[in-house]
Design a protein around this motif. Structure first.
Motif, mmCIF file in Angstrom:
data_model
loop_
_atom_site.group_PDB
_atom_site.id
_atom_site.type_symbol
_atom_site.label_atom_id
_atom_site.label_comp_id
_atom_site.label_asym_id
_atom_site.label_seq_id
_atom_site.Cartn_x
_atom_site.Cartn_y
_atom_site.Cartn_z
ATOM 1 N N UNK A 183 51.180 -21.303 15.599
ATOM 2 C CA UNK A 183 50.752 -21.537 16.914
ATOM 3 C C UNK A 183 49.138 -21.414 16.603
ATOM 4 N N UNK A 184 48.600 -20.262 16.359
ATOM 5 C CA UNK A 184 47.175 -19.904 15.879
ATOM 6 C C UNK A 184 46.470 -20.979 14.997
ATOM 7 N N UNK A 185 47.148 -21.340 14.021
ATOM 8 C CA UNK A 185 46.715 -22.436 13.158
ATOM 9 C C UNK A 185 46.347 -23.766 13.753
ATOM 10 N N UNK A 186 47.597 -24.198 14.608
ATOM 11 C CA UNK A 186 47.486 -25.429 15.136
ATOM 12 C C UNK A 186 46.211 -25.417 16.300
ATOM 13 N N UNK A 187 46.367 -24.284 17.272
ATOM 14 C CA UNK A 187 45.501 -23.943 18.365
ATOM 15 C C UNK A 187 44.216 -24.183 17.571
ATOM 16 N N UNK A 188 43.832 -23.560 16.498
ATOM 17 C CA UNK A 188 42.496 -23.586 16.042
ATOM 18 C C UNK A 188 42.070 -24.975 15.648
ATOM 19 N N UNK A 189 43.078 -25.735 14.951
ATOM 20 C CA UNK A 189 42.879 -27.136 14.497
ATOM 21 C C UNK A 189 42.301 -27.912 15.661
ATOM 22 N N UNK A 190 43.196 -27.752 17.126
ATOM 23 C CA UNK A 190 42.722 -28.468 18.074
ATOM 24 C C UNK A 190 41.640 -27.967 18.709
ATOM 25 N N UNK A 191 41.465 -26.616 18.697
ATOM 26 C CA UNK A 191 40.117 -26.294 19.592
ATOM 27 C C UNK A 191 38.948 -26.712 18.677
ATOM 28 N N UNK A 192 38.730 -26.737 17.587
ATOM 29 C CA UNK A 192 37.718 -26.926 16.990
ATOM 30 C C UNK A 192 37.142 -28.477 16.956
ATOM 31 N N UNK A 193 38.305 -29.239 17.055
ATOM 32 C CA UNK A 193 37.986 -30.751 17.290
ATOM 33 C C UNK A 193 37.909 -31.546 16.138
ATOM 34 N N UNK A 194 37.885 -31.018 14.839
ATOM 35 C CA UNK A 194 37.370 -31.579 13.975
ATOM 36 C C UNK A 194 38.804 -32.311 13.074
ATOM 37 N N UNK A 195 39.955 -31.955 13.376
ATOM 38 C CA UNK A 195 41.061 -32.636 12.704
ATOM 39 C C UNK A 195 41.681 -33.571 13.392
ATOM 40 N N UNK A 196 42.106 -34.742 12.905
ATOM 41 C CA UNK A 196 42.972 -35.670 13.302
ATOM 42 C C UNK A 196 44.280 -35.787 13.425
ATOM 43 N N UNK A 197 45.007 -34.932 12.532
ATOM 44 C CA UNK A 197 46.228 -34.812 12.216
ATOM 45 C C UNK A 197 46.569 -33.640 11.424
ATOM 46 N N UNK A 198 47.896 -33.053 11.628
ATOM 47 C CA UNK A 198 48.325 -31.575 10.923
ATOM 48 C C UNK A 198 49.603 -31.813 10.399
ATOM 49 N N UNK A 199 49.937 -30.835 9.636
ATOM 50 C CA UNK A 199 51.080 -30.883 8.844
ATOM 51 C C UNK A 199 51.565 -29.433 9.079
ATOM 52 N N UNK A 200 52.903 -29.056 9.447
ATOM 53 C CA UNK A 200 53.406 -27.853 9.181
ATOM 54 C C UNK A 200 54.763 -27.800 8.378
ATOM 55 N N UNK A 201 54.586 -26.898 7.240
ATOM 56 C CA UNK A 201 55.698 -26.635 6.214
ATOM 57 C C UNK A 201 56.215 -25.394 6.514
ATOM 58 N N UNK A 202 57.555 -25.475 6.536
ATOM 59 C CA UNK A 202 58.305 -24.074 6.607
ATOM 60 C C UNK A 202 59.298 -24.040 5.532
ATOM 61 N N UNK A 203 59.105 -23.090 4.611
ATOM 62 C CA UNK A 203 60.129 -23.163 3.340
ATOM 63 C C UNK A 203 60.760 -21.793 3.442
ATOM 64 N N UNK A 204 62.252 -22.044 3.399
ATOM 65 C CA UNK A 204 63.217 -20.788 3.470
ATOM 66 C C UNK A 204 63.470 -20.776 1.985
ATOM 67 N N UNK A 205 62.756 -19.475 1.522
ATOM 68 C CA UNK A 205 63.016 -19.422 -0.056
ATOM 69 C C UNK A 205 64.090 -18.190 0.101
ATOM 70 N N UNK A 206 64.458 -17.901 -1.318
ATOM 71 C CA UNK A 206 65.487 -17.030 -1.262
ATOM 72 C C UNK A 206 65.073 -15.590 -0.744
ATOM 73 N N UNK A 207 63.909 -14.993 -1.111
ATOM 74 C CA UNK A 207 63.431 -13.751 -0.741
ATOM 75 C C UNK A 207 62.268 -13.886 0.358
ATOM 76 N N UNK A 208 61.857 -14.807 0.429
ATOM 77 C CA UNK A 208 60.619 -14.842 1.360
ATOM 78 C C UNK A 208 60.887 -16.156 2.372
ATOM 79 N N UNK A 209 59.806 -16.054 3.239
ATOM 80 C CA UNK A 209 59.685 -17.025 4.235
ATOM 81 C C UNK A 209 58.195 -17.638 3.982
ATOM 82 N N UNK A 210 57.892 -19.046 3.687
ATOM 83 C CA UNK A 210 56.536 -19.617 3.397
ATOM 84 C C UNK A 210 56.398 -20.478 4.578
ATOM 85 N N UNK A 211 54.950 -20.408 4.855
ATOM 86 C CA UNK A 211 54.542 -21.187 6.062
ATOM 87 C C UNK A 211 52.951 -21.829 5.490
#
Length: 269
Positions: A183-211
């Motif tokens: 939420x914070x990362x996408x809001x910042x990308x939208x707020x500062x107005x420089x981004x034209x596209x975004x990608x979100x990756x969520x990886x469920x690893x064995x011992x960790x969650x990677x974002x």
């Protein structure tokens, strides 16, 4: 010595004295200016540190409130279920060992005591501004990611989502933290107005969650790829991830845009 020579010598002495006085005055002015600059820099640094400390304290209070809501919601459910089970057993004609009813009553009483302590601790950590009674609601998690992405896309920033690994239930606090990072990362990308596209990756690893959250933007010089993290939102994310002993990195991307990465251990949760 002739009169003319004496006059010239006196004029030279006066001029030299005036030059020395002017030089000393200029040196004193430069020292005062340097002191003023140093003092201003010190004050600005103090203000920056105070603002950062205030942001961290506010985020810690917000985290405390969210964790309070999560725990209170689950404990409330436990109390209700224990009380309902005890009443069902009391009304049942079956022969129920007395220890069972006593255990359920103990669970219910312990749950109510825990809720009282949670309210008290929350009052110390993050008192409500209006003194109103708290309302316990489940905090958002990754199950609300699609709604978040839809809102961001509707506001003008298209988002692609990639899920790697087998999604599985997460502890409530980690689930909320993962949602807040995106939420914070996408809001910042939208707020500062420089981004034209975004990608979100969520990886469920064995011992960790990677974002990872990436966004594209205008090209930046390579020297601008140094780590950043002085914004209040980024400070808040660091505080959230530090609760679980995770890692956080936010930096501008080579060629433009921004990248946020987080790793949250799951084995210690």
């Amino acid at each position: 010595m002739t009169l003319l020579a004496a006059v010239l010598l006196a004029a030279f002495v006066v001029a030299a004295a005036a030059a020395v006085a002017a030089g000393l005055a200029a040196a004193r002015a430069r020292r005062r200016h340097r002191r003023a600059l140093d003092e201003r820099g010190w004050l600005l640094e103090r203000e920056r540190q105070a603002a950062a400390s205030g942001a961290v304290a506010a985020e810690r209070a917000r985290i405390a409130r969210e964790l309070h809501d999560i725990v209170s919601h689950n404990v409330s459910v436990m109390v209700v279920q224990a009380g309902a089970a005890r009443e069902v057993l009391a009304a049942s004609a079956a022969d129920v060992p007395p220890d069972v009813a006593g255990a359920l009553a103990a669970v219910e009483g312990a749950g109510r005591d825990a809720l009282k302590e949670l309210r008290h601790l929350l009052g110390l950590l993050a008192p409500a501004a209006d003194g109103a009674e708290e309302h316990f609601e489940p905090q958002p998690g990754l199950d609300g990611l699609s709604r978040l992405v839809d809102r961001i896309a509707f506001a003008g920033l298209p988002v692609d989502v990639f899920i790697n690994g087998e999604p599985r239930p997460l502890p409530a606090g980690i689930d909320t933290t993962a949602y807040r990072i995106i939420q914070e990362a996408l809001t910042n990308a939208l707020k500062h107005g420089e981004a034209d596209r975004a990608e979100v990756s969520v990886r469920y690893a064995e011992r960790s969650l990677r974002i990872e959250v990436l966004n594209t933007g205008p090209a930046r010089p390579a020297r601008r790829t140094a780590p950043v993290g002085t914004g209040r939102g980024l400070l808040g994310l660091r505080e959230r991830i530090a609760v679980y002993g995770g890692d956080f990195d936010a930096r501008r991307r080579f060629g433009g845009g921004f990248r946020v990465r987080a790793r949250i251990p799951l084995d210690a949760a």
